[in-house]
Design a protein around this motif. Structure first.
Motif, PDB file in Angstrom:
ATOM      1  N   UNK A  20     155.925 -22.393  58.860  1.00 24.29           N
ATOM      2  CA  UNK A  20     156.924 -21.734  58.036  1.00 24.29           C
ATOM      3  C   UNK A  20     156.652 -20.232  58.004  1.00 24.29           C
ATOM      4  N   UNK A  21     157.641 -19.491  57.542  1.00 24.18           N
ATOM      5  CA  UNK A  21     157.460 -18.051  57.405  1.00 24.18           C
ATOM      6  C   UNK A  21     156.296 -17.753  56.460  1.00 24.18           C
ATOM      7  N   UNK A  22     156.159 -18.556  55.440  1.00 29.08           N
ATOM      8  CA  UNK A  22     155.046 -18.365  54.502  1.00 29.08           C
ATOM      9  C   UNK A  22     153.701 -18.553  55.193  1.00 29.08           C
ATOM     10  N   UNK A  23     153.596 -19.554  56.058  1.00 29.56           N
ATOM     11  CA  UNK A  23     152.366 -19.769  56.824  1.00 29.56           C
ATOM     12  C   UNK A  23     152.059 -18.556  57.703  1.00 29.56           C
ATOM     13  N   UNK A  24     153.089 -18.039  58.339  1.00 31.42           N
ATOM     14  CA  UNK A  24     152.912 -16.881  59.220  1.00 31.42           C
ATOM     15  C   UNK A  24     152.488 -15.665  58.402  1.00 31.42           C
ATOM     16  N   UNK A  25     153.133 -15.456  57.254  1.00 31.02           N
ATOM     17  CA  UNK A  25     152.758 -14.335  56.387  1.00 31.02           C
ATOM     18  C   UNK A  25     151.281 -14.413  56.010  1.00 31.02           C
ATOM     19  N   UNK A  26     150.835 -15.587  55.625  1.00 31.06           N
ATOM     20  CA  UNK A  26     149.434 -15.756  55.238  1.00 31.06           C
ATOM     21  C   UNK A  26     148.502 -15.475  56.412  1.00 31.06           C
ATOM     22  N   UNK A  27     148.884 -15.932  57.599  1.00 27.84           N
ATOM     23  CA  UNK A  27     148.058 -15.692  58.783  1.00 27.84           C
ATOM     24  C   UNK A  27     147.998 -14.198  59.102  1.00 27.84           C
ATOM     25  N   UNK A  50     142.533  -4.342  64.058  1.00 26.33           N
ATOM     26  CA  UNK A  50     142.937  -4.224  65.466  1.00 26.33           C
ATOM     27  C   UNK A  50     143.955  -5.301  65.879  1.00 26.33           C
ATOM     28  N   UNK A  51     143.756  -6.517  65.383  1.00 30.65           N
ATOM     29  CA  UNK A  51     144.693  -7.602  65.711  1.00 30.65           C
ATOM     30  C   UNK A  51     146.038  -7.390  65.020  1.00 30.65           C
ATOM     31  N   UNK A  52     146.010  -6.832  63.819  1.00 26.39           N
ATOM     32  CA  UNK A  52     147.257  -6.527  63.120  1.00 26.39           C
ATOM     33  C   UNK A  52     148.047  -5.469  63.893  1.00 26.39           C
ATOM     34  N   UNK A  53     147.361  -4.465  64.398  1.00 27.86           N
ATOM     35  CA  UNK A  53     148.029  -3.438  65.196  1.00 27.86           C
ATOM     36  C   UNK A  53     148.624  -4.045  66.462  1.00 27.86           C
ATOM     37  N   UNK A  54     147.887  -4.930  67.097  1.00 26.98           N
ATOM     38  CA  UNK A  54     148.377  -5.607  68.309  1.00 26.98           C
ATOM     39  C   UNK A  54     149.592  -6.458  67.982  1.00 26.98           C
ATOM     40  N   UNK A  55     149.523  -7.204  66.880  1.00 25.50           N
ATOM     41  CA  UNK A  55     150.650  -8.029  66.459  1.00 25.50           C
ATOM     42  C   UNK A  55     151.864  -7.167  66.136  1.00 25.50           C
ATOM     43  N   UNK A  56     151.641  -6.072  65.422  1.00 28.90           N
ATOM     44  CA  UNK A  56     152.730  -5.176  65.044  1.00 28.90           C
ATOM     45  C   UNK A  56     153.438  -4.641  66.285  1.00 28.90           C
TER      46      UNK A  56
END
Length: 66
Positions: A3-10, A17-23
Protein backbone atom coordinates in the motif's frame (compact mmCIF):
# COMPACT_ATOMS: atom_id res chain seq x y z
CA UNK A 1 0.06 -6.01 -2.28
CA UNK A 2 2.01 -3.04 -1.00
CA UNK A 3 0.00 0.00 0.00
CA UNK A 4 0.99 3.63 -0.26
CA UNK A 5 1.28 3.65 3.52
CA UNK A 6 3.75 0.74 3.39
CA UNK A 7 5.81 2.59 0.79
CA UNK A 8 5.75 5.80 2.85
CA UNK A 9 7.05 3.93 5.88
CA UNK A 10 9.79 2.28 3.82
CA UNK A 11 10.86 5.63 2.35
CA UNK A 12 11.02 7.16 5.83
CA UNK A 13 13.52 4.43 6.79
CA UNK A 14 15.92 5.03 3.89
CA UNK A 15 19.37 6.38 4.66
CA UNK A 16 20.14 9.74 3.04
CA UNK A 17 22.08 8.36 0.03
CA UNK A 18 19.32 5.85 -0.77
CA UNK A 19 16.66 8.53 -0.32
CA UNK A 20 18.49 10.74 -2.81
CA UNK A 21 18.71 7.82 -5.25
CA UNK A 22 15.01 7.07 -4.79
CA UNK A 23 14.09 10.73 -5.21
CA UNK A 24 16.00 10.94 -8.50
CA UNK A 25 14.42 7.71 -9.73
CA UNK A 26 10.92 8.83 -8.77
CA UNK A 27 11.36 12.22 -10.41
CA UNK A 28 12.22 10.51 -13.71
CA UNK A 29 9.44 7.94 -13.27
CA UNK A 30 6.87 10.65 -12.60
CA UNK A 31 8.09 12.83 -15.49
CA UNK A 32 7.93 9.88 -17.89
CA UNK A 33 4.36 9.09 -16.78
CA UNK A 34 3.35 12.74 -17.21
CA UNK A 35 4.95 12.93 -20.67
CA UNK A 36 3.18 9.74 -21.74
CA UNK A 37 -0.18 11.10 -20.57
CA UNK A 38 0.34 14.37 -22.46
CA UNK A 39 1.35 12.44 -25.58
CA UNK A 40 -1.76 10.23 -25.35
CA UNK A 41 -3.98 13.28 -24.89
CA UNK A 42 -2.33 15.08 -27.82
CA UNK A 43 -2.64 12.04 -30.09
CA UNK A 44 -6.30 11.67 -29.12
CA UNK A 45 -6.99 15.33 -29.93
CA UNK A 46 -7.86 16.23 -26.35
CA UNK A 47 -5.62 19.30 -26.41
CA UNK A 48 -7.06 20.84 -29.57
CA UNK A 49 -9.62 22.96 -27.70
CA UNK A 50 -6.89 24.40 -25.46
CA UNK A 51 -4.72 25.22 -28.47
CA UNK A 52 -7.61 26.90 -30.27
CA UNK A 53 -8.48 28.91 -27.17
CA UNK A 54 -4.88 30.09 -26.81
CA UNK A 55 -4.64 31.01 -30.49
CA UNK A 56 -7.93 32.91 -30.34
CA UNK A 57 -6.69 34.87 -27.32
CA UNK A 58 -3.44 35.62 -29.14
CA UNK A 59 -5.27 36.81 -32.27
CA UNK A 60 -7.53 39.00 -30.10
CA UNK A 61 -4.49 40.67 -28.53
CA UNK A 62 -5.16 39.12 -25.14
CA UNK A 63 -1.67 37.68 -24.73
CA UNK A 64 1.67 39.13 -23.76
CA UNK A 65 5.30 38.27 -24.34
CA UNK A 66 6.99 36.28 -21.62
Amino acid sequence: MTTAEDIEKAVEQLPAPELARFRAWFEMFDADRFDAAIERDANAGRLEAFAEEALAAYRAGQSRDL
